[in-house]
Design an enzyme around this catalytic site. Structure first.
Site, PDB file in Angstrom:
ATOM      1  NE  ARG A   1      -7.733   4.706   5.106  1.00 62.83           N
ATOM      2  CZ  ARG A   1      -7.221   5.780   5.701  1.00 62.83           C
ATOM      3  NH1 ARG A   1      -7.697   6.186   6.853  1.00 62.83           N
ATOM      4  NH2 ARG A   1      -6.226   6.439   5.140  1.00 62.83           N
ATOM      5  CB  CYS A  61      -5.625  10.075  11.209  1.00 57.75           C
ATOM      6  SG  CYS A  61      -4.019   9.438  11.540  1.00 57.75           S
ATOM      7  NE  ARG A  87       0.067  10.303  10.188  1.00 50.72           N
ATOM      8  CZ  ARG A  87      -0.395   9.302   9.405  1.00 50.72           C
ATOM      9  NH1 ARG A  87      -1.563   8.816   9.632  1.00 50.72           N
ATOM     10  NH2 ARG A  87       0.326   8.848   8.411  1.00 50.72           N
ATOM     11  CE  LYS A  96      -1.789   1.659   4.063  1.00 50.01           C
ATOM     12  NZ  LYS A  96      -1.508   3.058   4.328  1.00 50.01           N
ATOM     13  CG  ASN A  97       2.177   2.664   3.558  1.00 53.67           C
ATOM     14  OD1 ASN A  97       1.028   3.001   3.263  1.00 53.67           O
ATOM     15  ND2 ASN A  97       2.520   2.339   4.790  1.00 53.67           N
ATOM     16  CG  ASP A 155       2.633   1.201   9.532  1.00 51.22           C
ATOM     17  OD1 ASP A 155       2.949   1.467   8.359  1.00 51.22           O
ATOM     18  OD2 ASP A 155       2.302   2.077  10.356  1.00 51.22           O
TER      19      ASP A 155
HETATM   20  C1  EPZ Z   1       3.951   6.763   6.458  1.00 55.39           C
HETATM   21  O1  EPZ Z   1       3.167   7.801   7.020  1.00 55.39           O
HETATM   22  C2  EPZ Z   1       3.007   5.586   6.269  1.00 55.39           C
HETATM   23  N1  EPZ Z   1       1.946   5.975   5.349  1.00 55.39           N
HETATM   24  C3  EPZ Z   1       2.420   5.173   7.623  1.00 55.39           C
HETATM   25  O2  EPZ Z   1       1.611   4.021   7.407  1.00 55.39           O
HETATM   26  C4  EPZ Z   1       3.575   4.790   8.550  1.00 55.39           C
HETATM   27  O3  EPZ Z   1       3.057   4.467   9.827  1.00 55.39           O
HETATM   28  C5  EPZ Z   1       4.546   5.979   8.676  1.00 55.39           C
HETATM   29  O4  EPZ Z   1       5.005   6.368   7.358  1.00 55.39           O
HETATM   30  C6  EPZ Z   1       5.760   5.644   9.526  1.00 55.39           C
HETATM   31  O5  EPZ Z   1       6.417   4.541   8.988  1.00 55.39           O
HETATM   32  C7  EPZ Z   1       2.196   5.995   4.026  1.00 55.39           C
HETATM   33  O6  EPZ Z   1       3.301   5.738   3.577  1.00 55.39           O
HETATM   34  C8  EPZ Z   1       1.053   6.364   3.146  1.00 55.39           C
HETATM   35  P1  EPZ Z   1       5.931   9.980   8.862  1.00 55.39           P
HETATM   36  P2  EPZ Z   1       3.778   9.297   7.147  1.00 55.39           P
HETATM   37  O7  EPZ Z   1       5.922  11.284   8.150  1.00 55.39           O
HETATM   38  O8  EPZ Z   1       4.650   9.586   5.985  1.00 55.39           O
HETATM   39  C9  EPZ Z   1       6.130  13.095  12.357  1.00 55.39           C
HETATM   40  C10 EPZ Z   1      -0.243   2.649   7.670  1.00 55.39           C
HETATM   41  O9  EPZ Z   1      -0.842   2.154   8.638  1.00 55.39           O
HETATM   42  N2  EPZ Z   1       6.165  14.124  11.298  1.00 55.39           N
HETATM   43  O10 EPZ Z   1       7.137   9.099   8.738  1.00 55.39           O
HETATM   44  O11 EPZ Z   1       2.668  10.230   7.417  1.00 55.39           O
HETATM   45  C11 EPZ Z   1       4.758  12.461  12.480  1.00 55.39           C
HETATM   46  O12 EPZ Z   1       3.938  13.251  13.312  1.00 55.39           O
HETATM   47  C12 EPZ Z   1       0.205   4.083   7.733  1.00 55.39           C
HETATM   48  O13 EPZ Z   1       0.023   2.039   6.594  1.00 55.39           O
HETATM   49  C13 EPZ Z   1       6.422  15.453  11.665  1.00 55.39           C
HETATM   50  O14 EPZ Z   1       6.631  15.758  12.833  1.00 55.39           O
HETATM   51  O15 EPZ Z   1       4.668   9.124   8.454  1.00 55.39           O
HETATM   52  C14 EPZ Z   1       5.044  11.121  13.085  1.00 55.39           C
HETATM   53  O16 EPZ Z   1       5.138  11.254  14.486  1.00 55.39           O
HETATM   54  C15 EPZ Z   1      -0.080   4.734   9.075  1.00 55.39           C
HETATM   55  N3  EPZ Z   1       6.433  16.407  10.701  1.00 55.39           N
HETATM   56  C16 EPZ Z   1       6.415  10.764  12.520  1.00 55.39           C
HETATM   57  O17 EPZ Z   1       6.961  11.977  11.991  1.00 55.39           O
HETATM   58  C17 EPZ Z   1       6.208  16.107   9.387  1.00 55.39           C
HETATM   59  O18 EPZ Z   1       6.247  17.036   8.541  1.00 55.39           O
HETATM   60  C18 EPZ Z   1       6.369   9.737  11.418  1.00 55.39           C
HETATM   61  O19 EPZ Z   1       5.590  10.268  10.394  1.00 55.39           O
HETATM   62  C19 EPZ Z   1       5.942  14.773   9.039  1.00 55.39           C
HETATM   63  C20 EPZ Z   1       5.930  13.790  10.014  1.00 55.39           C
END
Ligand code: EPZ
Length: 424
Positions: free
Chosen positions: A396, A117, A122, A22-23, A304
């Site tokens: 999803r 969410c 996020r 998915k990701n 995840d």
């Molecule tokens: C991706 O989300 C995945 N989604 C998530 O999978 C996964 O849990 C996550 O990466 C971590 O591995 C997709 O790829 C579509 P992050 P993403 O930016 O990119 C903070 C699932 O269940 N952060 O790495 O949104 C954020 O708050 C989903 O398949 C900031 O602070 O994750 C979080 O605490 C859920 N500022 C941490 O980084 C930013 O600008 C990780 O978020 C961006 C993120």
């Protein structure tokens, strides 16, 4: 809204194949807008999130068609629209991945702030910091992100190895003038898949999978044909399904290298795992041992997979400690598991799991995609019938989830809420 009725206590046996990731698929769909013409993506899972993102790309002017079960064609126009429809964007956080591609393709992008969410706030600060560093003017107005400007290569340091921010900056940098260096980047396999896809389109991306990615901007990218990697989180979920039922399952066409953190933890618990390049064989018997989990960015233990591990650790005699370090609100599945007789105490980012003899079937509710999967796994092991509601959240991210589990011997029925009378 649909729900699952799961008759638990059955050992899973047999073999099953995973779908495309998915990701990775979501990032590749977003990146496809960088190249006019027809791009073909294979091994794309037919899941709700993918359908929503394809719908958004269609609204931006692309022609989208499913050629086969898991092959989709995207024909991108020379001039794709740069304003993503709010009604769809608000349904899918990953639509924020369109920012970098639209900026690179059109020099401007307008997308509504994807809401938080239930697993966390996020924020988008790292995405915007990176795009700004590449020369984009970025402002947030009335809940919309408006970005514009000619992109110029630059050096960007990510305060946190955010997957989405890494992907957005990578996509923008492919068409920026000059060289971009991104430091402290995410190293997830989906980042490497995106880099390979971008390079297949003629980009010059080096270093994906390490802490530093270097990108030489190019004038144009060409549409291409590409196959999405296997879904490591679905594979991990199915591995836990085999282990929590003390069964014996084989999961294929995986990339076992991507499963190492999950394999290591299940082995610590006494689960027998035999792996080769493309298959993992999982066998488990009682008693399984407790272990501790700390979620971290890749190659650490994946957040995840945290809910799924909480479910199985609830059935292992002894004390396990789970620390969720990636998202601030991702331990909610504990209270639903406790309704099934688990004994889990949550303090801040830590869950202390005291294993119990048996879980018992109950009415529980998915609060996010992965907690829903965790509850299904708990239902497979529980005595009696477990009702998991709000399973559109599971739709999803998992393709044919109940079909795959039933193929391994589970007894899961999907029922429409309106015919609740036949539930009893
Ligand atoms: C991706 O989300 C995945 N989604 C998530 O999978 C996964 O849990 C996550 O990466 C971590 O591995 C997709 O790829 C579509 P992050 P993403 O930016 O990119 C903070 C699932 O269940 N952060 O790495 O949104 C954020 O708050 C989903 O398949 C900031 O602070 O994750 C979080 O605490 C859920 N500022 C941490 O980084 C930013 O600008 C990780 O978020 C961006 C993120």
């Amino acid at each position: 809204m649909d729900k699952y009725l799961i008759s638990g206590g059955r050992r899973l046996e047999g073999s099953v194949y995973v779908s495309g990731a998915k990701n990775a698929a979501l990032a590749l769909i977003a990146a496809s807008i960088l190249a006019p013409g027809e791009t073909i993506l294979e091994n794309v899972p037919r899941i709700a999130d993918v359908k929503i993102l394809l719908n958004i790309v269609e609204k931006l002017g692309a022609k989208v068609a499913w050629l086969e079960e898991n092959t989709v064609s995207l024909t991108i126009p020379e001039k794709i629209d740069y304003i993503a429809p709010h009604s769809l964007v608000k349904r899918l956080r990953a639509s924020n991945l369109l920012l970098g591609g639209l900026l690179a393709a059109r020099g401007k992008a307008q997308i509504s702030m994807p809401g938080g969410c239930n697993i966390g706030i996020r924020p988008m600060d790292l995405h915007l910091k990176g795009l700004h560093a590449l020369g984009a003017e970025v402002e947030i107005e009335h809940g919309f992100i408006k970005a514009s400007g000619r992109l110029q290569g630059n050096r960007v340091y990510l305060d946190f190895p955010s997957v989405g921010a890494t992907e957005n900056i990578m996509m923008a940098a492919t068409r920026a003038k000059g060289t971009t260096i991104i430091e402290n980047v995410a190293k997830e396999p989906e980042i490497v898949d995106l880099a390979n896809f971008l390079n297949a389109m003629g980009a010059k991306v080096r270093g994906a999978g390490t802490d530093l990615i270097r990108i030489e901007g190019v004038k144009e990218l060409k549409s291409t044909c590409y196959s999405v990697i296997a879904d490591r989180i679905e594979a991990g979920t199915l591995m836990v399904a085999g282990a929590i039922t003390r069964g014996n399952v084989t999961i294929g066409k995986v990339i076992s290298r991507h499963l190492q953190p999950v394999i290591a933890k299940l082995r610590e618990m006494g689960v027998e795992i035999i792996e080769d390049e493309e298959y993992v064989h999982v066998a488990a018997g009682d008693p399984l041992k407790p272990t501790d989990i700390k979620t971290l960015p890749y190659p650490g233990f994946p957040t995840d997979m945290q809910s799924q591990m909480m479910a199985i650790l609830a059935t292992c005699q002894g004390t396990s400690v789970i620390v969720e370090n990636v998202f601030e609100n991702r331990l909610q599945v504990a209270e639903e598991l406790n309704r099934m007789g688990a004994n889990i105490k949550v303090e801040g980012q830590t869950a202390v799991v005291q294993g119990v003899e048996k879980l018992s079937g109950a009415h529980v509710r998915s609060c996010d995609l992965r907690s829903g999967a965790g509850l299904v796994l708990a239902g497979l092991a529980a005595e009696g019938v477990t009702e998991v509601s709000n399973i559109r959240l599971i739709d999803r991210g998992y393709e044919k989830f109940e079909q795959k589990l039933n193929q391994l011997g589970a007894q899961i029925r999907r029922v429409q809420v309106r015919d609740v009378s036949i539930d009893r």
